[in-house]
Design a protein around this motif. Structure first.
Motif, PDB file in Angstrom:
ATOM      1  N   ILE B 254       0.836  -1.195   0.000  1.00 51.40           N
ATOM      2  CA  ILE B 254       0.000   0.000   0.000  1.00 51.40           C
ATOM      3  C   ILE B 254       0.876   1.251   0.000  1.00 51.40           C
ATOM      4  O   ILE B 254       0.568   2.246  -0.669  1.00 51.40           O
ATOM      5  CB  ILE B 254      -0.928   0.032   1.225  1.00 51.40           C
ATOM      6  N   VAL B 257       2.152   1.785  -3.441  1.00 48.42           N
ATOM      7  CA  VAL B 257       1.076   2.277  -4.293  1.00 48.42           C
ATOM      8  C   VAL B 257       0.829   3.747  -4.010  1.00 48.42           C
ATOM      9  O   VAL B 257       0.692   4.561  -4.924  1.00 48.42           O
ATOM     10  CB  VAL B 257      -0.204   1.449  -4.071  1.00 48.42           C
ATOM     11  N   ALA B 296      -6.338  -2.209  -9.005  1.00 48.37           N
ATOM     12  CA  ALA B 296      -7.006  -2.229  -7.701  1.00 48.37           C
ATOM     13  C   ALA B 296      -7.426  -3.645  -7.357  1.00 48.37           C
ATOM     14  O   ALA B 296      -7.295  -4.095  -6.212  1.00 48.37           O
ATOM     15  CB  ALA B 296      -8.222  -1.299  -7.712  1.00 48.37           C
ATOM     16  N   LEU B 299      -4.382  -5.581  -6.382  1.00 50.44           N
ATOM     17  CA  LEU B 299      -3.991  -5.176  -5.037  1.00 50.44           C
ATOM     18  C   LEU B 299      -4.851  -5.864  -3.994  1.00 50.44           C
ATOM     19  O   LEU B 299      -4.365  -6.400  -2.990  1.00 50.44           O
ATOM     20  CB  LEU B 299      -4.159  -3.665  -4.935  1.00 50.44           C
ATOM     21  N   ALA B 300      -6.161  -5.875  -4.232  1.00 50.22           N
ATOM     22  CA  ALA B 300      -7.071  -6.502  -3.278  1.00 50.22           C
ATOM     23  C   ALA B 300      -6.763  -7.983  -3.143  1.00 50.22           C
ATOM     24  O   ALA B 300      -6.703  -8.524  -2.037  1.00 50.22           O
ATOM     25  CB  ALA B 300      -8.516  -6.289  -3.723  1.00 50.22           C
ATOM     26  N   SER B 303      -3.517  -8.489  -1.120  1.00 48.06           N
ATOM     27  CA  SER B 303      -3.750  -8.252   0.302  1.00 48.06           C
ATOM     28  C   SER B 303      -4.498  -9.410   0.920  1.00 48.06           C
ATOM     29  O   SER B 303      -4.157  -9.892   2.002  1.00 48.06           O
ATOM     30  CB  SER B 303      -4.594  -6.981   0.482  1.00 48.06           C
ATOM     31  N   LEU B 304      -5.528  -9.847   0.223  1.00 50.38           N
ATOM     32  CA  LEU B 304      -6.351 -10.940   0.737  1.00 50.38           C
ATOM     33  C   LEU B 304      -5.515 -12.196   0.925  1.00 50.38           C
ATOM     34  O   LEU B 304      -5.559 -12.846   1.969  1.00 50.38           O
ATOM     35  CB  LEU B 304      -7.487 -11.197  -0.259  1.00 50.38           C
ATOM     36  N   HIS B 307      -3.174 -11.903   3.916  1.00 50.31           N
ATOM     37  CA  HIS B 307      -3.866 -11.942   5.205  1.00 50.31           C
ATOM     38  C   HIS B 307      -4.385 -13.330   5.510  1.00 50.31           C
ATOM     39  O   HIS B 307      -4.341 -13.787   6.644  1.00 50.31           O
ATOM     40  CB  HIS B 307      -5.019 -10.926   5.212  1.00 50.31           C
ATOM     41  N   VAL B 319      -4.030  -7.355  14.052  1.00 51.41           N
ATOM     42  CA  VAL B 319      -5.061  -6.805  13.169  1.00 51.41           C
ATOM     43  C   VAL B 319      -4.719  -5.380  12.763  1.00 51.41           C
ATOM     44  O   VAL B 319      -4.867  -4.984  11.611  1.00 51.41           O
ATOM     45  CB  VAL B 319      -6.437  -6.831  13.870  1.00 51.41           C
ATOM     46  N   PHE B 320      -4.232  -4.601  13.718  1.00 47.43           N
ATOM     47  CA  PHE B 320      -3.988  -3.189  13.403  1.00 47.43           C
ATOM     48  C   PHE B 320      -2.514  -2.835  13.423  1.00 47.43           C
ATOM     49  O   PHE B 320      -2.160  -1.685  13.575  1.00 47.43           O
ATOM     50  CB  PHE B 320      -4.724  -2.299  14.413  1.00 47.43           C
ATOM     51  N   ARG B 322      -0.366  -2.707  11.172  1.00 49.75           N
ATOM     52  CA  ARG B 322       0.182  -1.969  10.044  1.00 49.75           C
ATOM     53  C   ARG B 322      -0.723  -0.813   9.726  1.00 49.75           C
ATOM     54  O   ARG B 322      -1.871  -1.006   9.426  1.00 49.75           O
ATOM     55  CB  ARG B 322       0.264  -2.875   8.827  1.00 49.75           C
ATOM     56  N   ALA B 323      -0.186   0.389   9.799  1.00 48.76           N
ATOM     57  CA  ALA B 323      -0.996   1.521   9.335  1.00 48.76           C
ATOM     58  C   ALA B 323      -1.120   1.394   7.834  1.00 48.76           C
ATOM     59  O   ALA B 323      -0.150   1.098   7.167  1.00 48.76           O
ATOM     60  CB  ALA B 323      -0.312   2.833   9.702  1.00 48.76           C
ATOM     61  N   ARG B 324      -2.308   1.603   7.327  1.00 49.65           N
ATOM     62  CA  ARG B 324      -2.461   1.393   5.892  1.00 49.65           C
ATOM     63  C   ARG B 324      -2.119   2.679   5.147  1.00 49.65           C
ATOM     64  O   ARG B 324      -2.915   3.263   4.526  1.00 49.65           O
ATOM     65  CB  ARG B 324      -3.883   0.946   5.592  1.00 49.65           C
TER      66      ARG B 324
END
Lengths: 553, 324, 306
Positions: B254, B257, B296, B299-300, B303-304, B307, B319-320, B322-324
C-alpha cells in the motif's frame, strides 16, 4: 470524535447549493494577492479584470484598442502619446479618479523596492516608459523608442488607487498590501466588481462595484451579475464534474481531448455551450541544450547537431501525437507560431511529414550507426546513443507526448530516458543548463511577438535552448535578432508581419526547438451563462466580465 | 480453509510476478497505434478453440470501438514463450483487459507492474525483519538501559502513521530517481520504517526466553551470551517473524502504491500499480474505461492472499499492526 | 487517574511532537532542491529572490533552522509557508479540522458498526459465525484505497454520482472506504473480547446462580469489552489517519494529508514540520484520551491506581 463529526458537518454545509443568479467560475489555485503589480500568476491574472481597470483595453475578438479609463488619445509622434482620462469616475470607495492615480501606478511599477515582474515586462530594451501628468485628466506617455505594439501594452496594467496604497509604497510594504487576509473594504479598484469575501483555500466572491464607470449600450448599469464566485478546484477532473453538473458555469482552461466527446453530448442536450476559440498559442517544444560548453555535449557532441533535430522532427510521427495524445483534436505544427496567432502565422512553413527513412539517413550522416548489432545506434566511441529527456511530472499531455517520442525514436535506434520532474525542479534544471533535452512549454502571454522578446532574442532569458547570449552564438541567431528589429520598432503592420514570417522560416530551417502539435482550444460554458466573450488568451472568459449573467431556467 | 485459499492465491501471484508481461499476449511497453482507451476483448470459444474478434476504431474522439465478427484471431495457451499468445496477424493486438491512454495492453502492464510493486514490498519487509530482529535482540540482551532506549524509539516510531513517515523520508531524497534507484530507496525506506514492529515482538519473545531455565543453563555451561542468543533464542522468534512478514508485505505494498500514486515512486513509463491507479483516478476514466482499475483488483487479491496466509490470530497488534 | 501521571504523559507528548516535527524539518531541508527554484520561476529580479530567501530562512544552516523552529513552537509560531504565503498555524487550523472530521466520522462509524458486528458474532451459532468470519477476513484485508475506487466506480456506473452533489458524495465515499476495514477489525476484536469476558469465572458464576444476571453479565461483559476496545482505539485511529492521506488526495478533500503531500513536494520546510507536528499531536491526543477513558470505564484498573 463528536466534535470532529460536528466540524465535518459544518464544513460540509458550507458548500451548499448557490442561489441561481450567481456566476460561478473555477480556478486551479487561489489568488496569492489582489495586486497584479506584485504577483504574476494565472490566478491573479484571472481575477484582476474583475476588480481593476486599465487605461486602454484590447478587444480580444479583433485586436482593436478599446477606450477604457482613457476615453481618447492621440499620437504626438512615433514615441509620444497623449491620453485623455474620463472625468467624473470614482473608485469603488467613492474617491475620485485622477491622473495622480496613473502617475502613482507607474511609480509603483518601476520602483526598485517593489521589483515588479509586470514592470520588467513594461520596459523596452530595459528602459521604462515615462509618464508625465499634464493636468488632472491628461497624461503624456513616452516610449524610449518607437514600439510596434504601441498602446496595446497598457491592457495588462491595472490602475491602482493612490490614496490607498501610497503609504505602503513609502514604507516598503507594498508587496504585502493586498493579500487574501486583507479586509475586503481596503481593496479598492476601478473594475466592475469588488471583493466581497475570501474563504481561504476555497473561494473568493465578488459583488458589483456601485461606482463602476461603464454602462451597457442601452444605458443600463454594468456589471450584470449580482455576484461572481470564484472557486478553487485544483484538479481538472473535479472541475469537469462541476461544469457537467452545472455547479460551475465555466472553468479555467480549454477542455481536454478526453472530455470533448462527453461535452459534445452535453451540448446536444443544451446543458453547455462549446466555443472553439482556435488553435492553442503555446504548443509543447522539445529542445536540446545548445549552449556552448554544455556539459552533456562535451561527451556527446552529436547532441547539439542540427541534423539530430531534423532527424527527430521526421522520426516522430506528428499524426500519432495528434491522434493519441489529443484524440485527433489538434493540428501538426512546426514552430511556436501556430494558426492561433492569426496573421502572424507564416502559412508557408509546413510541418515535416513522418519520414523515418530520411531520419535514418540524417543520423547516419552524423556518425550515429549501429556498430554492435543491438538495434540501437552508437556514436564514434561505440557508446549507445541515449538522450535523457526531462519533462513535467503530472502533466499528462507532456508525459504522453514524451512516451510517444521515446517510442518513435527507439524505432530509429535512439534511446530516450524520460525523467519526469516536478515543475519547480524542472525549471531549476533548465536554468542551470543541467540537461540533455527538455519537453516543456511556455504559457503564451500574447499574440504579438514583440511581447515575447525574451524568447525570440538571443540575449533573452526565455530563449531556452541557449539563453542570455552575450553575442549571438550562430549566424542564424544573428539573423533572427536583425529581423526582430522591424518587428519591434516598426509601427506599420505589414512591415512587422513580413519580417516575422521570415523569422519563422529561419526557425524552421534551424529547428532550435522542435514543435509537434497544438490542440484546438474548446471552452465549455453553462448554457445558462449569457454575455460570454470567449478568447483564446487567458483568462478565456473573465477578461471581460461586465456582461456575464446567469439566466434562470 | 482460509489458509488453503490464501496459499492458492499466493502461488498464482508468485507465478504472475515471476512471469511478468509474458502472462499476456503483448509486452508491457508496446504502444499500439489507434488503440488508445480500447476496451477489453472477450474470449469466445468455438468448441475447444478459444479466439477473439479483432477491434475496429470507429470514432477516435469518442473512443468508440466495435468488434469485427467476420474475422477471428485464434488464441493459444503456453505458446511463443507466453501464457496466452495470439497468432501473428494484421488485425491488431489482443487486449484482454483493454488498453490505456497510450494504447498499451493493461493486462501486460498489471502483470509486469507486480514485479516492481511486490518486489519492493518483499525486499522492504525482509530488511525490516532483519533490522527489527537485530534491535529487538539487542534490547533484550544487553541491559535495561539499552532496552529502554530502543523501546522508546520503537514506540515513538510505531505510533505515527507509516505513510506520513515514509512520505517525509522519501522527501529527503531527490524527487526523481531512475527505477533501479527507486527500488533500492523504497526498500531501504520500508526497512527503516518497519523495524519497530518486529523489534517489539522479538524483544518480547527474547525477554521471555532469557528468563527460561534452559538459557540460564546454557550460560552456566560456559556458552557466551552471543552464542546463546543466536543458537538457542533466535529460533524461538521464527514463528513470529513469519507472521510479521506476511503482515508487513501488504502494508508496504500500500505504501508503494501511495508513493507511486503521488508521483514519488516508480517513474513512468515503468509500470507500477500505483501509477496505473493514478491514471485511473478520475471520474471520467472510471465511467468510460473501468478496465483501468484492474490494478485495484490485483492489489485486493494480493492483500487478501497474504492476510489469509497469516492465519486468524485476532489480537489488536496483528489486526492493526500496520498503518495502511 | 493521578494528576501527576497525566501531566507526565502530557509533557512526554509535547516532547514527542517537538522531536518529530524537528526531524521532519531537518529532512525536508536536507532534500536536494528547495523553494528557491520555484522563486526563480516567478520572474522576480535576483535581488527580490535574495530578499525572499532571507525572509523565508532559506539561507540559514540546519542547526539555526532547527532553533528557529523550536523557539517558535512554545508560542505556536510555526513561521510561514513558502507555497501559500500564509502562517503555517493558520493553514493547519484550516485543514486539520477537515481531516479530524473525516477520520473522526470514519472512526465513529467503525466503532458503532464494529461493536454491532462483534456483538452479533459473539452470540451467533457456528455456521453464521463462520460466514461472518469469512466476510470479516476479506473486509480487513482489502485496503481502503481499493474500496474507495470500487465505491466510486459503482457510483459512477450506476449514475448515482450525477444525482448527488459531488462535494458530498466524494467525502462520503472516502469515509465509508476508511470505515469498512476498521469496522471489520474492531468487530473481530470485540467479538473475541466479549466471548472472553463472558467466559470469565464471575460471569459464569452469575449465570449459574440464575439471577436475572444474564443481563447483568452482559452489561458488565460489554463494559469490559468496551474498555479493551477503547485501549485499541488510538491504534485504529492511527490506521485510519494513515489511510486517509490517499483517500484525501483521490477525493480532493482539503485536509492534512493533501497538505502534507503538497508541502513535501514543494520543499515547504516549515509546513512539512507543521504537518508532522499536527499529526503527532493528533496521535498523542487520541492516545491520551483513550487512556483517560479506559481508566474511567474499567472499575478494576481504577481500583489498582486509585
Amino acid at each position: 470524535m463528536v466534535t470532529g463529526t460536528v466540524v465535518w458537518w459544518r464544513t460540509r454545509s458550507s458548500v451548499q447549493f448557490q442561489p441561481s443568479a450567481n456566476v460561478v467560475a473555477t480556478l486551479r489555485t487561489e489568488p496569492e494577492s489582489f495586486n497584479r503589480l506584485v504577483t504574476a500568476s494565472a490566478a491573479v491574472d484571472a481575477i484582476t479584470p474583475l476588480i481593476h481597470a486599465p487605461l486602454i483595453k484590447v478587444d480580444r475578438t479583433d485586436g482593436t484598442l478599446m477606450p477604457w479609463l482613457a476615453d481618447r488619445w492621440e499620437a504626438l509622434d512615433s514615441t509620444r502619446y497623449r491620453l485623455h482620462l474620463r472625468r467624473d469616475i470614482r473608485f469603488s470607495d467613492g474617491t475620485p479618479f485622477t491622473a495622480d492615480d496613473v502617475r502613482f501606478t507607474f511609480e509603483a511599477l518601476y520602483d526598485p523596492r517593489v521589483a515588479s515582474a509586470l514592470g520588467s515586462g513594461l520596459r523596452i530594451g530595459g528602459v521604462p516608459l515615462t509618464l508625465t501628468v499634464e493636468d488632472a485628466h491628461t497624461v503624456l506617455l513616452e516610449f524610449p523608442v518607437p514600439y510596434g505594439p504601441g498602446l496595446a501594452m497598457l491592457d495588462v496594467l491595472p490602475i491602482l488607487p493612490r490614496h490607498r496604497l501610497e503609504a505602503s509604497l513609502r514604507d516598503g510594504r507594498f508587496a504585502q498590501a493586498w493579500t487574501p487576509s486583507t479586509p475586503p473594504e481596503e481593496i479598492v479598484g476601478l473594475g466592475p466588481f469588488v471583493v466581497e469575501a475570501v474563504s481561504p483555500g476555497e473561494s473568493v466572491s465578488f459583488v458589483p462595484n456601485p461606482h463602476y464607470f461603464r454602462r451597457a449600450e442601452d444605458g443600463s448599469t454594468l456589471p450584470r451579475a449580482p455576484r461572481i464566485i470564484v472557486r478553487v478546484v485544483p484538479d481538472q477532473s473535479a472541475e469537469m464534474v462541476q461544469l457537467e453538473s452545472g455547479a460551475a458555469h465555466f472553468g479555467t482552461g480549454g477542455l481536454r481531448a478526453e472530455d470533448l466527446a462527453a461535452f459534445r453530448t452535453l451540448e446536444q442536450q443544451d446543458r453547455v455551450r462549446l466555443h472553439d476559440v482556435g488553435v492553442a498559442l503555446d504548443p509543447n517544444a522539445l529542445w536540446f541544450n545548445l549552449a556552448e560548453g554544455a556539459r552533456p555535449a562535451t561527451a556527446r557532441p552529436w547532441l547539439q547537431r542540427r541534423e539530430l533535430r531534423h532527424a527527430i522532427s521526421r522520426a516522430v510521427s506528428r499524426t500519432r501525437i495528434v491522434d493519441t495524445v489529443y484524440l485527433g483534436a489538434a493540428q501538426p505544427v512546426m514552430t511556436p507560431v501556430t494558426p492561433g496567432h492569426g496573421a502572424w502565422h507564416a502559412g508557408d512553413v509546413e510541418p515535416h511529414a513522418h519520414d523515418p527513412v530520411e531520419a535514418a539517413r540524417l543520423l547516419d550522416s552524423i556518425g550515429l550507426r549501429d556498430r554492435d548489432g543491438d538495434g540501437m545506434r552508437d556514436d564514434a566511441s561505440g557508446r549507445t546513443a541515449r538522450i535523457a529527456l526531462l519533462t513535467q511530472r503530472g502533466h499528462t499531455i507532456r508525459e504522453r507526448t514524451a512516451a510517444i517520442i521515446q517510442e518513435d525514436l527507439a524505432r530509429v535506434g535512439i534511446g530516450v530516458d524520460i525523467v519526469a520532474l516536478e515543475v519547480g525542479s524542472l525549471i531549476a534544471r533548465i536554468g542551470s543548463g543541467d540537461y540533455d533535452a527538455v519537453l516543456f512549454g511556455l504559457q503564451a502571454s500574447g499574440v504579438d511577438p514583440a511581447v515575447n522578446l525574451d524568447f525570440w532574442l538571443p540575449e533573452g532569458v526565455f530563449h531556452f535552448w541557449n539563453p542570455a547570449q552575450r553575442e549571438p552564438a550562430a549566424d542564424w541567431e544573428r539573423r533572427i535578432a536583425e529581423l526582430m528589429v522591424p518587428v519591434v520598432n516598426a509601427t506599420d503592420r505589414d512591415t512587422r508581419l513580413t519580417a516575422f514570417h521570415e523569422v519563422q522560416r529561419v526557425f524552421a530551417r534551424e529547428l532550435p526547438a522542435i514543435y509537434f502539435a497544438a490542440p484546438r482550444v474548446v471552452l465549455a460554458t453553462s448554457s445558462r451563462l449569457q454575455g460570454v466573450r470567449p478568447s483564446l488568451l487567458q483568462p478565456h472568459v473573465l477578461w471581460m466580465p461586465d456582461e456575464l449573467r446567469v439566466e434562470a431556467r | 480453509m482460509g489458509r488453503v485459499i490464501g496459499s492458492v492465491l499466493a502461488v498464482l501471484l508468485a507465478v504472475v510476478a515471476v512471469a511478468g508481461d509474458r502472462i499476456a499476449p503483448n509486452n508491457a511497453d508496446t504502444q499500439f497505434a489507434d488503440r488508445a482507451w480500447a476496451p477489453p476483448m472477450s474470449i469466445r470459444i468455438d468448441g475447444v478453440a478459444p479466439y477473439v474478434n479483432p477491434q475496429v476504431l470507429e470514432d477516435r474522439l469518442a473512443r468508440i470501438y466495435t468488434n469485427d465478427t467476420s474475422t477471428r484471431i485464434p488464441l493459444r495457451v503456453f505458446a511463443s514463450g507466453r501464457a496466452i499468445a495470439a497468432e501473428d496477424t494484421d488485425e491488431g493486438p489482443v487486449l484482454l483487459l483493454g488498453a490505456d491512454a497510450l494504447g498499451r495492453d493493461v493486462l501486460a502492464r498489471v502483470a509486469e507492474a507486480s514485479r516492481y510493486s511486490l518486489g519492493v514490498a518483499i525486499a522492504g519487509a525482509l530488511l525490516a525483519l532483519l533490522i527489527g530482529t537485530l534491535f529487538g535482540a539487542l534490547a533484550a540482551s544487553i541491559g535495561p538501559r539499552t532496552d529502554r532506549a530502543i523501546i522508546t524509539v520503537a514506540d515513538a516510531l510505531a505510533s505515527l502513521p507509516v505513510i506520513y513517515i515514509v512520505l517525509t523520508l522519501r522527501a529527503a531524497l531527490p524527487l526523481v530517481l531512475v527505477p533501479s534507484d527507486v527500488f533500492i530507496a523504497l526498500s531501504l525506506l520500508f526497512g527503516l520504517v518497519g523495524w519497530p514492529f518486529t523489534a517489539r515482538g522479538v524483544r518480547g519473545i527474547m525477554h521471555r526466553e532469557w528468563a527460561l531455565p534452559y538459557a540460564e543453563a546454557a550460560l552456566a555451561a560456559g556458552a557466551s551470551r552471543l552464542r546463546v542468543l543466536v543458537v538457542h533464542l533466535l529460533p524461538a522468534t521464527f514463528g513470529f517473524l513469519g507472521t510479521q512478514f506476511l503482515l508487513l508485505v501488504p502494508g508496504f505494498l500500500i505504501s508503494e502504491v501511495t508513493l507511486s500514486f503521488l508521483g514519488l515512486g516508480f517513474p513512468e513509463p515503468t509500470p507500477s500499480w500505483g501509477t496505473m491507479l493514478q491514471a485511473a483516478s478520475n471520474v471520467r476514466v472510471m465511467a468510460e474505461a473501468p478496465w483501468m482499475l484492474a490494478p485495484a483488483v490485483a492489489l485486493a487479491l494480493t492483500s487478501l492472499a497474504l492476510h489469509l496466509l497469516s492465519g486468524r490470530r485476532k489480537d489488536a497488534l496483528t489486526v492493526f499492526s500496520r498503518a495502511r | 487517574m493521578t494528576g501527576s501521571r497525566l501531566i507526565r504523559r502530557g509533557l512526554s507528548a509535547l516532547l514527542f511532537i517537538a522531536l518529530m516535527s524537528s526531524v521532519a524539518l531537518v529532512l525536508a531541508r536536507v532534500a536536494p532542491g528547495d523553494y528557491t527554484d520555484v522563486l526563480r520561476t516567478s520572474r522576480l529580479s535576483d535581488e527580490a529572490v535574495e530578499r525572499e530567501r532571507a525572509r523565508l530562512y532559506l539561507d540559514r544552516s540546519l542547526p539555526e533552522l532547527s532553533l528557529v523552529w523550536l523557539s517558535g513552537l512554545p508560542r505556536l509560531d510555526m513561521r510561514e509557508s513558502y507555497r501559500y504565503a500564509r502562517p503555517v498555524t493558520t493553514l493547519l487550523a484550516e485543514r486539520t479540522p477537515r481531516t479530524v472530521g473525516l477520520v473522526g466520522a470514519a472512526l465513529l462509524l467503525s466503532l458503532l458498526a464494529g461493536v454491532l458486528w462483534g456483538t452479533i458474532r459473539a452470540r451467533a451459532g457456528t455456521r453464521v459465525a463462520g460466514a461472518m468470519d469469512a466476510i470479516t477476513g476479506v473486509a480487513v484485508a482489502v485496503p481502503s484505497i481499493v474500496l474507495l475506487f470500487g465505491l466510486l466506480a459503482v457510483a459512477v456506473r450506476t449514475g448515482l454520482l450525477s444525482h448527488i452533489d459531488q462535494s458530498i458524495a466524494m467525502p462520503l465515499a472516502g469515509m465509508l472506504a476508511l470505515a469498512v476495514p476498521a469496522s471489520a477489525g474492531i468487530g473481530a476484536l470485540h467479538a473475541q473480547a466479549l466471548e472472553e469476558a463472558l467466559a470469565e469465572p464471575w460471569a459464569q458464576a452469575s449465570a449459574s446462580r440464575g439471577l436475572s444476571t444474564t443481563r447483568l453479565a452482559w452489561k458488565l461483559g460489554m463494559r469490559i469489552a468496551l474498555t479493551r476496545l477503547t485501549s485499541v482505539t488510538p491504534l485504529v485511529a492511527a490506521n485510519i489517519l494513515g489511510a486517509s492521506l490517499l483517500v484525501e488526495v483521490v477525493t480532493g478533500w482539503a485536509g492534512l494529508g493533501r497538505l502534507t503531500f503538497d508541502a513535501v513536494v514543494a520543499r515547504d520546510v516549515f509546513l512539512v514540520a507543521g504537518c508532522t507536528a499536527a499529526v503527532s499531536a493528533l496521535i498523542a491526543a487520541a492516545s491520551l484520551a483513550s487512556d483517560v477513558i479506559v481508566r474511567l470505564l474499567d472499575p478494576r484498573t481504577r481500583e489498582e491506581h486509585g
